[in-house]
Design a protein around this motif. Sequence first.
Motif, short mmCIF file in Angstrom:
data_model
loop_
_atom_site.label_atom_id
_atom_site.label_comp_id
_atom_site.label_asym_id
_atom_site.label_seq_id
_atom_site.Cartn_x
_atom_site.Cartn_y
_atom_site.Cartn_z
N CYS A 84 0.85 -1.19 0.00
CA CYS A 84 0.00 0.00 0.00
C CYS A 84 0.89 1.24 0.00
CB CYS A 84 -0.91 -0.02 1.23
SG CYS A 84 -2.05 1.36 1.28
N GLN A 85 0.63 2.16 -0.91
CA GLN A 85 1.50 3.33 -1.07
C GLN A 85 1.41 4.33 0.08
OE1 GLN A 85 0.31 5.25 -4.66
NE2 GLN A 85 -1.69 5.88 -3.88
N PHE A 86 0.39 4.23 0.90
CA PHE A 86 0.21 5.19 2.00
C PHE A 86 0.86 4.73 3.30
CE2 PHE A 86 -3.59 5.44 -0.72
CZ PHE A 86 -3.37 6.72 -1.24
N VAL A 87 1.48 3.56 3.29
CA VAL A 87 2.04 2.99 4.52
C VAL A 87 3.54 3.23 4.59
CG1 VAL A 87 2.45 0.81 5.74
CG2 VAL A 87 0.24 1.23 4.68
N ASN A 88 3.97 3.82 5.70
CA ASN A 88 5.39 4.00 5.97
C ASN A 88 5.92 2.70 6.56
OD1 ASN A 88 7.78 4.48 7.58
ND2 ASN A 88 7.41 6.67 7.28
N GLU A 89 6.79 2.01 5.82
CA GLU A 89 7.26 0.68 6.22
C GLU A 89 7.97 0.67 7.57
OE1 GLU A 89 9.33 -1.64 3.28
OE2 GLU A 89 8.03 -0.88 1.69
N GLU A 90 8.79 1.67 7.80
CA GLU A 90 9.55 1.72 9.05
C GLU A 90 8.62 1.86 10.26
OE1 GLU A 90 12.76 4.67 11.20
OE2 GLU A 90 12.79 4.54 9.01
N ASN A 91 7.66 2.77 10.17
CA ASN A 91 6.69 2.95 11.26
C ASN A 91 5.81 1.71 11.43
OD1 ASN A 91 7.58 5.48 11.94
ND2 ASN A 91 6.04 6.54 10.71
N LEU A 92 5.46 1.09 10.31
CA LEU A 92 4.65 -0.12 10.38
C LEU A 92 5.39 -1.23 11.12
CD1 LEU A 92 2.04 -1.62 9.62
CD2 LEU A 92 3.14 -2.24 7.47
N GLN A 93 6.66 -1.41 10.81
CA GLN A 93 7.45 -2.44 11.49
C GLN A 93 7.58 -2.15 12.97
OE1 GLN A 93 11.15 -2.57 9.37
NE2 GLN A 93 10.40 -4.07 7.88
N LYS A 94 7.83 -0.89 13.31
CA LYS A 94 7.95 -0.50 14.72
C LYS A 94 6.65 -0.75 15.48
CE LYS A 94 9.64 3.50 16.58
NZ LYS A 94 10.08 4.91 16.54
N CYS A 95 5.55 -0.35 14.90
CA CYS A 95 4.25 -0.51 15.54
C CYS A 95 3.87 -1.99 15.62
CB CYS A 95 3.19 0.27 14.77
SG CYS A 95 1.58 0.31 15.58
N PHE A 96 4.13 -2.73 14.57
CA PHE A 96 3.83 -4.17 14.55
C PHE A 96 4.56 -4.88 15.69
CE2 PHE A 96 5.26 -8.41 13.17
CZ PHE A 96 4.04 -9.07 13.13
N HIS A 97 5.85 -4.59 15.85
CA HIS A 97 6.63 -5.23 16.91
C HIS A 97 6.14 -4.81 18.30
CE1 HIS A 97 9.31 -7.32 14.27
NE2 HIS A 97 9.64 -6.21 13.64
N ALA A 98 5.76 -3.56 18.45
CA ALA A 98 5.24 -3.08 19.74
C ALA A 98 3.90 -3.75 20.07
CB ALA A 98 5.09 -1.56 19.72
N LEU A 99 3.02 -3.87 19.08
CA LEU A 99 1.73 -4.53 19.31
C LEU A 99 1.92 -6.01 19.60
CD1 LEU A 99 -0.75 -3.04 16.67
CD2 LEU A 99 -0.82 -2.79 19.14
N GLN A 100 2.84 -6.63 18.87
CA GLN A 100 3.10 -8.04 19.09
C GLN A 100 3.64 -8.28 20.51
OE1 GLN A 100 5.72 -9.77 16.15
NE2 GLN A 100 4.54 -11.67 16.19
N GLU A 101 4.51 -7.39 20.95
CA GLU A 101 5.05 -7.48 22.31
C GLU A 101 3.93 -7.31 23.34
OE1 GLU A 101 7.68 -4.43 24.78
OE2 GLU A 101 8.79 -5.30 23.11
N MET A 102 3.03 -6.37 23.10
CA MET A 102 1.91 -6.14 24.00
C MET A 102 1.03 -7.39 24.09
SD MET A 102 -1.28 -3.49 23.59
CE MET A 102 -2.07 -4.57 22.39
N VAL A 103 0.75 -8.01 22.95
CA VAL A 103 -0.09 -9.21 22.91
C VAL A 103 0.60 -10.38 23.62
CG1 VAL A 103 -1.04 -10.95 21.34
CG2 VAL A 103 -1.40 -8.54 20.88
N GLU A 104 1.91 -10.51 23.43
CA GLU A 104 2.65 -11.58 24.10
C GLU A 104 2.64 -11.38 25.61
OE1 GLU A 104 6.50 -11.67 22.27
OE2 GLU A 104 5.70 -12.50 20.40
N MET A 105 2.80 -10.14 26.06
CA MET A 105 2.76 -9.86 27.50
C MET A 105 1.38 -10.21 28.06
SD MET A 105 5.62 -8.91 28.68
CE MET A 105 5.20 -8.14 30.21
N GLU A 106 0.36 -9.88 27.31
CA GLU A 106 -1.02 -10.20 27.71
C GLU A 106 -1.18 -11.72 27.83
OE1 GLU A 106 -4.55 -10.53 24.75
OE2 GLU A 106 -4.37 -8.44 25.36
#
Length: 158
Positions: A84-106
Motif C-alpha cells: 500500500c502506497q500510503f504505509v510508511n514501512e519503518e513505522n509499520l514495522q515498529k508498531c507491529f513489533h510493539a503490538l506483538q510485544e503487548m499481545v505476548e505480555m497479555e
Amino acid sequence: MNWRMRSITPFSFVHFFISLSELNDPSSSQPLKDRATEIIFKAQNEIKFLEFKPSIIAASAILVASKERFPSQFPSFERSIYSCQFVNEENLQKCFHALQEMVEMEWHESVSETMSCTGTPLSVLDRHFTGSESEIITNGSAVPEIKRRKLNVHSNKW
C-alpha cells in the motif's frame, strides 16, 4: 460555524486493510476484524502508541491478528499491506513489533493467572496451606498444628 468534525481512529482503517488482502475463506474476515479490534482497544491504554498514526496502528493490528489467526496466510497479508502506497514501512514495522510485544505480555499474564487459579504455586510466596496440612485458624491467621504445639510448649515455660 457549521463544522463537521470526525475523529479519525484506527477503527476507520480496519476494513480498508482487510479488503486489501485476499482471504482463502471470506467468512474468516469477521474473526480477523474482531481480533484486530480487540488489539486496538488494548493498545489505547499504552502511551507508546501515541507516536503512530491511526492507519499504522490499524495495519499493525491486522498483521498481528492475521499472524495469530491465520499464520499460513500471514505472508499474503504482509505483502498486501506493505504494498500500500500510503504505509510508511519503518513505522509499520515498529508498531507491529510493539503490538506483538503487548499481545505476548497479555498472553503471559493470562497464563500466570491460569496457573495461580489452578492451585499450582508459581513461587514459594504463592504457597497456600491446605486442609490436609492440619492447620488451625487462630485470630484470623493460619498456624500449622506443629507450630501451635511449639508455641504452647514455650508459653508454658514462662
